[in-house]
Design an enzyme around this catalytic site. Structure first.
Site, PDB file in Angstrom:
ATOM      1  N   GLY A   1       0.841  -1.202   0.000  1.00  0.00           N
ATOM      2  CA  GLY A   1       0.000   0.000   0.000  1.00  0.00           C
ATOM      3  C   GLY A   1       0.871   1.245   0.000  1.00  0.00           C
TER       4      GLY A   1
ATOM      5  N   ARG B   1      -2.551 -14.707 -16.700  1.00  0.00           N
ATOM      6  CA  ARG B   1      -3.845 -14.881 -17.365  1.00  0.00           C
ATOM      7  C   ARG B   1      -3.741 -15.925 -18.475  1.00  0.00           C
ATOM      8  NH1 ARG B   1      -8.055 -12.362 -16.065  1.00  0.00           N
ATOM      9  NH2 ARG B   1      -7.701 -10.546 -14.758  1.00  0.00           N
TER      10      ARG B   1
ATOM     11  N   ASP C   1       5.629  -5.081   5.474  1.00  0.00           N
ATOM     12  CA  ASP C   1       6.047  -6.454   5.816  1.00  0.00           C
ATOM     13  C   ASP C   1       5.970  -7.420   4.633  1.00  0.00           C
ATOM     14  OD1 ASP C   1       3.309  -6.409   5.805  1.00  0.00           O
ATOM     15  OD2 ASP C   1       3.041  -7.431   7.724  1.00  0.00           O
TER      16      ASP C   1
ATOM     17  N   THR D   1       5.172   2.261   5.891  1.00  0.00           N
ATOM     18  CA  THR D   1       3.765   1.924   6.130  1.00  0.00           C
ATOM     19  C   THR D   1       3.192   2.958   7.091  1.00  0.00           C
ATOM     20  OG1 THR D   1       2.181   0.461   7.234  1.00  0.00           O
ATOM     21  CG2 THR D   1       4.455   0.171   7.871  1.00  0.00           C
TER      22      THR D   1
ATOM     23  N   ASP E   1       1.017   2.161   9.084  1.00  0.00           N
ATOM     24  CA  ASP E   1       0.625   1.391  10.270  1.00  0.00           C
ATOM     25  C   ASP E   1       1.698   1.386  11.363  1.00  0.00           C
ATOM     26  OD1 ASP E   1      -1.544   0.733   8.676  1.00  0.00           O
ATOM     27  OD2 ASP E   1      -0.681  -1.170   8.041  1.00  0.00           O
TER      28      ASP E   1
ATOM     29  N   ASP F   1       3.957  -0.786  11.916  1.00  0.00           N
ATOM     30  CA  ASP F   1       3.875  -2.096  12.579  1.00  0.00           C
ATOM     31  C   ASP F   1       5.060  -3.010  12.259  1.00  0.00           C
ATOM     32  OD1 ASP F   1       3.234  -2.517   9.935  1.00  0.00           O
ATOM     33  OD2 ASP F   1       1.438  -3.709  10.315  1.00  0.00           O
TER      34      ASP F   1
ATOM     35  N   ARG G   1      -4.307  -1.841  10.488  1.00  0.00           N
ATOM     36  CA  ARG G   1      -4.344  -3.316  10.489  1.00  0.00           C
ATOM     37  C   ARG G   1      -4.389  -3.850  11.917  1.00  0.00           C
ATOM     38  NH1 ARG G   1      -0.290  -6.232   6.585  1.00  0.00           N
ATOM     39  NH2 ARG G   1       1.196  -5.183   7.918  1.00  0.00           N
TER      40      ARG G   1
HETATM   41  O1  F6P Z   1      -1.147  -1.234   5.462  1.00  0.00           O
HETATM   42  C1  F6P Z   1      -1.675  -0.002   5.112  1.00  0.00           C
HETATM   43  C2  F6P Z   1      -3.178  -0.053   5.067  1.00  0.00           C
HETATM   44  O2  F6P Z   1      -3.658   1.236   4.744  1.00  0.00           O
HETATM   45  C3  F6P Z   1      -3.842  -0.576   6.339  1.00  0.00           C
HETATM   46  O3  F6P Z   1      -3.871   0.366   7.374  1.00  0.00           O
HETATM   47  C4  F6P Z   1      -5.199  -0.975   5.804  1.00  0.00           C
HETATM   48  O4  F6P Z   1      -5.761  -1.980   6.613  1.00  0.00           O
HETATM   49  C5  F6P Z   1      -4.875  -1.520   4.423  1.00  0.00           C
HETATM   50  O5  F6P Z   1      -3.620  -0.951   4.059  1.00  0.00           O
HETATM   51  C6  F6P Z   1      -5.892  -1.195   3.364  1.00  0.00           C
HETATM   52  O6  F6P Z   1      -5.555  -1.862   2.185  1.00  0.00           O
HETATM   53  P1  F6P Z   1      -6.201  -1.528   0.772  1.00  0.00           P
HETATM   54  O7  F6P Z   1      -5.471  -0.354   0.193  1.00  0.00           O
HETATM   55  O8  F6P Z   1      -5.986  -2.779  -0.018  1.00  0.00           O
HETATM   56  O9  F6P Z   1      -7.644  -1.213   0.980  1.00  0.00           O
END
Ligand code: F6P
Length: 360
Positions: free
Chosen positions: A11, A82, A114, A136, A138, A140, A182
């Site tokens: 992300g 594919r 991660d 990130t 997060d 984390d 998360r």
């Molecule tokens: O890891 C970053 C994050 O934004 C999390 O906080 C969240 O749970 C997740 O990615 C959302 O993922 P997506 O962009 O696939 O909706």
């Protein structure tokens, strides 16, 4: 030819472009050119790349997102191919490593969370020369005291809380704000304290609705008929269940959390009789310009990663230890997540100023 590669995986978050810029400037100064792979590991597997020369990296410092594109699905070890209507998954990691060799890339700088760093580790085990950079919102990752992107996300969430405060107060309502993170409650904890939350519900601390109501009703009795409740998306329901918004089957991390805020809001309104509204801040937390803290951290990480790659130190991830930039083996970087310890000093601080975690 002296050449480094860079990609952004997982992300996105504010500060990715600032890392790319710092990697590029460090590479140029040492006589290297820089190749950027498009859309995370997909670009590496498919050989989709772009030359990141001086004009390409100009004006990047404050820009959110990533100019390279990213995704949080494609994994070279389990890559979607594919075949007509059908999608099958193949191990194309050899192709990814070969592409690096074919393009004469001395080392790949993989900027990711991660999942992307675990892929970097596995590519390293196949002989690829890789340096990781932790990103990130997060926050984390256990091997670094902080990731870039987190500070900006906390600021965005804090601004949202400031805005919710004024409307909560005017309408005598409870406002619930659901935040990302998360399985870690860092964004909720930091922004909850910064934004003056009355209740913070975290994945790490089991809560019950009676304790939440006690806090809200005590405030009402004190003449404050409004309350602010921050809920981390990974907080479990009172029955101990995660609330899942969707499953992304072709992603290594299949579960996308979301929805606990509405559950909490419904329970509060039903049981307290106080009008309650719910806001889910969502991807706004990942967007926009990085804060000055994140620009500086991203620049430090980018410079350190490029210097390691140039010096031939591979298979590591740069990290922040205290206020020092260091590096750790990719194995250590991906060994365990960093969640909020329930006895963390910030939990103590929050409790000391009357914030409830819904557990007492
Ligand atoms: O890891 C970053 C994050 O934004 C999390 O906080 C969240 O749970 C997740 O990615 C959302 O993922 P997506 O962009 O696939 O909706």
């Amino acid at each position: 030819m002296l050449r480094l590669g860079v990609l952004t995986g997982g992300g996105d978050c504010p500060g990715l472009n600032a890392v790319i810029r710092a990697v590029a400037k460090t590479a140029f100064a040492a006589g290297y050119e820089l190749i950027g792979f498009k859309d995370g590991y997909a670009g590496l597997v498919e050989g989709r790349s772009v030359l990141l020369d001086a004009p390409a990296i100009s004006g990047l410092l404050h820009r959110g997102g990533t100019i390279l594109g990213t995704n949080n699905r494609d994994n070279p070890f389990h890559y979607p191919v594919r075949l007509g209507e059908e999608v099958v998954y193949r191990d194309l990691s050899d192709q990814a490593v070969e592409n690096l060799e074919k393009m004469q890339i001395q080392a790949l700088i993989a900027i990711g969370g991660d999942g992307s760093l675990a892929v970097a580790r596995d590519l390293k085990n196949k002989g690829a020369r890789v340096v990781g950079v932790p990103k990130t919102i997060d926050n984390d990752l256990a091997a670094t005291d902080q990731t870039f992107g987190f500070d900006t996300a906390v600021r965005t969430a804090t601004e949202a809380l400031d805005k919710l405060h004024t409307t909560a107060e005017s309408h005598h309502r409870v406002m619930v704000l659901e935040l990302m993170g998360r399985y870690a409650g860092w964004i909720a904890l930091h922004s909850g304290i910064a934004g003056g939350a009355d209740v913070i519900l975290l994945p790490e601390i089991p809560w019950n609705i009676e304790a939440v109501l006690r806090k809200i009703m005590a405030r009402k009795a004190e003449g404050k008929p409004f309350s602010i409740v921050v809920v981390a998306e990974g907080a479990r329901s009172p029955e101990g269940e995660l609330v899942v918004q969707r499953r992304v089957e072709d992603s290594a991390e299949k579960i996308r959390l979301g929805g606990i805020g509405h559950l909490v809001g419904r329970l509060i309104e039903e049981k307290s009789g106080i009008e309650t509204r719910v806001t889910v801040l969502g991807h706004i937390q990942r967007g926009g310009s990085p804060s000055s803290f994140d620009r500086v951290l991203a620049t430090r990480f980018g410079v350190a990663a490029a210097e390691l790659a140039i010096q031939g130190v591979y298979g590591v991830m740069v990290c922040l230890q205290g206020n020092r930039i260091a590096h750790v083996p990719l194995e250590e970087a991906t060994a365990k997540p960093r969640t909020v310890p329930p006895d963390h000093e910030l939990i103590h601080t929050a409790r000391a100023i009357g914030i409830s975690f819904g557990d007492r």
